[in-house]
Design a protein around this motif. Structure first.
Motif, mmCIF file in Angstrom:
data_model
loop_
_atom_site.group_PDB
_atom_site.id
_atom_site.type_symbol
_atom_site.label_atom_id
_atom_site.label_comp_id
_atom_site.label_asym_id
_atom_site.label_seq_id
_atom_site.Cartn_x
_atom_site.Cartn_y
_atom_site.Cartn_z
ATOM 1 N N LEU A 58 -14.436 5.264 -61.221
ATOM 2 C CA LEU A 58 -14.217 6.392 -60.304
ATOM 3 C C LEU A 58 -13.881 5.914 -58.896
ATOM 4 O O LEU A 58 -12.937 6.391 -58.268
ATOM 5 C CB LEU A 58 -15.464 7.279 -60.268
ATOM 6 N N SER A 59 -14.672 4.954 -58.417
ATOM 7 C CA SER A 59 -14.405 4.528 -57.043
ATOM 8 C C SER A 59 -13.115 3.724 -56.968
ATOM 9 O O SER A 59 -12.428 3.752 -55.940
ATOM 10 C CB SER A 59 -15.581 3.744 -56.469
ATOM 11 N N GLY A 60 -12.768 3.046 -58.049
ATOM 12 C CA GLY A 60 -11.486 2.335 -58.060
ATOM 13 C C GLY A 60 -10.326 3.292 -57.911
ATOM 14 O O GLY A 60 -9.391 3.052 -57.141
ATOM 15 N N VAL A 61 -10.386 4.425 -58.625
ATOM 16 C CA VAL A 61 -9.325 5.429 -58.529
ATOM 17 C C VAL A 61 -9.256 5.976 -57.099
ATOM 18 O O VAL A 61 -8.186 6.044 -56.479
ATOM 19 C CB VAL A 61 -9.577 6.570 -59.541
ATOM 20 N N ALA A 106 -8.086 3.211 -54.522
ATOM 21 C CA ALA A 106 -6.709 2.748 -54.668
ATOM 22 C C ALA A 106 -5.732 3.818 -54.213
ATOM 23 O O ALA A 106 -4.708 3.513 -53.597
ATOM 24 C CB ALA A 106 -6.435 2.354 -56.113
ATOM 25 N N CYS A 107 -6.023 5.088 -54.503
ATOM 26 C CA CYS A 107 -5.103 6.151 -54.081
ATOM 27 C C CYS A 107 -5.101 6.278 -52.560
ATOM 28 O O CYS A 107 -4.045 6.373 -51.929
ATOM 29 C CB CYS A 107 -5.497 7.478 -54.721
ATOM 30 N N LEU A 108 -6.299 6.268 -51.947
ATOM 31 C CA LEU A 108 -6.360 6.312 -50.485
ATOM 32 C C LEU A 108 -5.792 5.032 -49.885
ATOM 33 O O LEU A 108 -5.149 5.043 -48.841
ATOM 34 C CB LEU A 108 -7.812 6.461 -50.029
ATOM 35 N N GLY A 109 -6.047 3.930 -50.602
ATOM 36 C CA GLY A 109 -5.645 2.620 -50.093
ATOM 37 C C GLY A 109 -4.145 2.504 -49.911
ATOM 38 O O GLY A 109 -3.681 1.778 -49.032
ATOM 39 N N LEU A 152 -17.828 13.581 -57.478
ATOM 40 C CA LEU A 152 -17.391 14.679 -56.619
ATOM 41 C C LEU A 152 -16.405 14.191 -55.561
ATOM 42 O O LEU A 152 -15.395 14.836 -55.297
ATOM 43 C CB LEU A 152 -18.596 15.329 -55.931
ATOM 44 N N THR A 153 -16.723 13.028 -54.975
ATOM 45 C CA THR A 153 -15.816 12.465 -53.966
ATOM 46 C C THR A 153 -14.445 12.223 -54.575
ATOM 47 O O THR A 153 -13.407 12.550 -53.974
ATOM 48 C CB THR A 153 -16.379 11.141 -53.426
ATOM 49 N N THR A 154 -14.421 11.648 -55.772
ATOM 50 C CA THR A 154 -13.137 11.372 -56.427
ATOM 51 C C THR A 154 -12.346 12.662 -56.607
ATOM 52 O O THR A 154 -11.147 12.711 -56.313
ATOM 53 C CB THR A 154 -13.383 10.714 -57.791
ATOM 54 N N LEU A 155 -13.031 13.706 -57.066
ATOM 55 C CA LEU A 155 -12.349 14.988 -57.281
ATOM 56 C C LEU A 155 -11.756 15.523 -55.979
ATOM 57 O O LEU A 155 -10.587 15.917 -55.933
ATOM 58 C CB LEU A 155 -13.328 16.014 -57.845
ATOM 59 N N VAL A 156 -12.588 15.533 -54.928
ATOM 60 C CA VAL A 156 -12.128 16.078 -53.642
ATOM 61 C C VAL A 156 -10.936 15.270 -53.117
ATOM 62 O O VAL A 156 -9.912 15.821 -52.704
ATOM 63 C CB VAL A 156 -13.285 16.063 -52.615
ATOM 64 N N LEU A 170 -14.937 9.484 -46.461
ATOM 65 C CA LEU A 170 -15.607 9.967 -47.675
ATOM 66 C C LEU A 170 -15.598 8.905 -48.764
ATOM 67 O O LEU A 170 -16.621 8.614 -49.397
ATOM 68 C CB LEU A 170 -14.881 11.207 -48.212
ATOM 69 N N GLY A 171 -14.412 8.324 -48.976
ATOM 70 C CA GLY A 171 -14.276 7.296 -50.007
ATOM 71 C C GLY A 171 -15.166 6.102 -49.717
ATOM 72 O O GLY A 171 -15.824 5.555 -50.613
#
Lengths: 270, 259
Positions: A23-26, A29-32, A140-144, A186-187
């Protein structure tokens, strides 16, 4: 060989760690992709390190560490914006000031509370101790984050590439920048539990730096970044499970760096 | 590439959850009479800086191709940026397409002399040109790309063969044409161009000139230039020098553009 892969999977803590890392990888990486393309790496370092005093303060006050972490990250982002709003202080120096002040405050708090041992998990992360509540927060963070990145994709892409055109058509690049900072905060808060404050920047920067080398469009960059972050995260967990003494956070970062190195060596020079 | 149906459904669901908000108040379309009407205009290149001009007045009729000439530092760029709404007007008044200059106007396109683009950025040229459609959309709205207007604009500026190239691999002239193609997709009625010919080779130059001076094109152009030959091709020439604007040549010679 197969047993090496299957054996850890029987442990509940390892299952939880795998989900958390994926989850945190997704998320990271998207924010990154934006962090790397907009050259915000230093800013993300400041955000992750400034979480320290927030968590220590919250624990001392008996609050949830996530609340303290988020408050500290927002304080840092606001502080950087405020310090660099005037002439004479570049954003770069403002980040440097906030980063060191917040980190120093955290260390002072930790030292005053005689709580070094309790907080080393915060510095280096401890994926092993991830509980169901942590998973919920990361989920939840990933979803948001994914939701907002999807609905603001065209604006964020435009403002990251050509800020002036975004401004001309009324797409408010300053708001978008603030929104992106908030999402990165958030991430960072969600991921500090996994790899620790010192290494969360790595999850923002390394997979996306790989993605930038391999992808030709922004979604492709994010896709390669996610593959690299999740792959590296899972590999890192196995590494720290099988090699005694390697902490999970360090294992994850090292395993994310391997594909970057390969992509960098294969990328054409220009 | 065909979009994955699962992904599309998920994506549509996300957009279904948020309202659509326009970037700015929409403008009525169509240019009538004057495209630009300025009286006693004063502006500074950056907020708090010195004024580069303090009292200039002029008017540009719809459809007129206007050249803005003058030495370096005379304020050509500032004037264009002020008309685009990027720098505030300190004194005087201006009407651009019937309204005071402001940001968020889909009918106006501005092209900087040296556009500040993030480099490198993973963006194919076609996607850059598609960004011209964003001006007519708003927040939380997906633009379904790949429409004819984009292909037409690419063809118009001779970019069809380069459409899938990443923007950072293009030459300065190709990129300039790409940015003009974006303005074409946007359907801007007023083009404010800051030295659009500077980075162009002969081939790019011919393509851009053919686009800007096409007799059937209905847009109004104001372009800053140092080249007397470019200025001579325009209907009207304004010279900005020492904070004073004077008309060197009034609209003449191209009556078909002032209908």
């Amino acid at each position: 060989m197969l047993e090496l892969l299957l054996e850890p999977l029987r442990e509940p803590f390892f299952q939880r760690a795998l989900v958390a890392v994926a989850l945190s990888g997704v998320t990271c990486a998207c924010l990154g992709a934006y962090v790397v393309l907009r050259r915000m790496a230093f800013l993300s370092t400041a955000l992750t390190h400034s979480i320290l005093p927030g968590v220590v303060g919250a624990v001392l006050l008996g609050l949830s560490p996530y609340v303290g972490a988020l408050a500290a990250a927002l304080l840092t982002a606001g502080g950087i914006a405020w310090l660099s709003a005037r002439r004479g202080t570049s954003e770069d120096s403002a980040i440097g000031v906030m980063l060191s002040v917040m980190f120093a405050a955290g260390i002072a708090l930790m030292s005053a509370a005689h709580a070094w041992r309790d907080f080393t998990g915060l510095l280096f992360g401890s994926v092993v101790s991830v509980g169901p509540a942590d998973l919920l927060i990361v989920g939840l963070t990933t979803l948001v984050v994914l939701f907002l990145l999807r609905v603001l994709h065209k604006e964020l892409e435009l403002a990251s590439f050509d800020e002036e055109y975004a401004e001309l058509i009324g797409a408010r690049p300053a708001w978008l920048r603030a929104a992106l900072l908030l999402l990165v905060a958030l991430g960072a808060v969600a991921c500090v539990r996994l790899v620790g404050a010192l290494l969360t920047t790595a999850l923002f920067v390394i997979p996306s730096a790989t993605g930038v080398l391999l992808g030709r469009t922004l979604p492709q960059v994010m896709g390669w970044g996610v593959a690299c972050a999740v792959g590296g995260g899972v590999a890192g967990l196995y590494l720290s499970y099988h090699v005694p003494g390697v902490p999970s956070g360090a294992g994850i970062v090292l395993c994310c760096a391997a594909p970057y190195l390969v992509a960098r060596l294969r990328a054409p020079r220009n | 590439m065909k979009p994955n149906p699962w992904w599309s459904a998920l994506s549509d669901a996300c957009f279904g959850l948020v309202p659509r908000v326009p970037y700015a108040e929409p403008d009525p379309r169509g240019c009538a009479g004057s495209a630009i009407e300025a009286a006693g205009l004063a502006a500074a290149a950056r907020t708090g800086g010195p004024m580069v001009f303090t009292d200039i007045s002029f008017s540009i009729p719809c459809g007129c191709r206007t050249a803005l000439i003058g030495p370096n530092g005379s304020g050509k760029s500032t004037l264009l940026r002020a008309l685009a709404g990027l720098v505030p007007i300190q004194r005087g008044s201006a009407q651009v397409l019937g309204a005071p200059p402001r940001l968020g106007r889909a009918r106006l396109a501005y092209l900087a002399q040296r556009p500040r683009l993030t480099d490198p950025f993973p963006l194919p040229l076609r996607r850059l040109v598609q960004m011209g459609t964003y001006a007519h959309h708003g927040w939380f709205e997906e633009c379904h790309h790949g429409d004819e207007a984009v292909e037409r604009a690419l063809a118009l500026l001779g970019l069809t063969a380069l459409a899938d190239r990443p923007v950072h691999s293009l030459s300065g002239g190709q990129l300039q044409r790409g940015l003009l193609a974006r303005a074409a997709v946007q359907g801007a009625e007023l083009l404010l161009l800051d030295e659009p010919f500077v980075a162009l080779d002969q081939e790019s130059r011919e393509i851009v000139e053919a686009y800007l001076f096409a007799p059937e094109a209905r847009f109004t152009v104001v372009l800053a230039t140092h080249d007397p030959a470019d200025a001579a091709r325009c209907d009207r020439v304004l010279e900005l020098r020492g904070g004073v604007l004077r008309t060197v040549q009034a609209c003449a010679g191209h009556p078909h553009r002032h209908a």
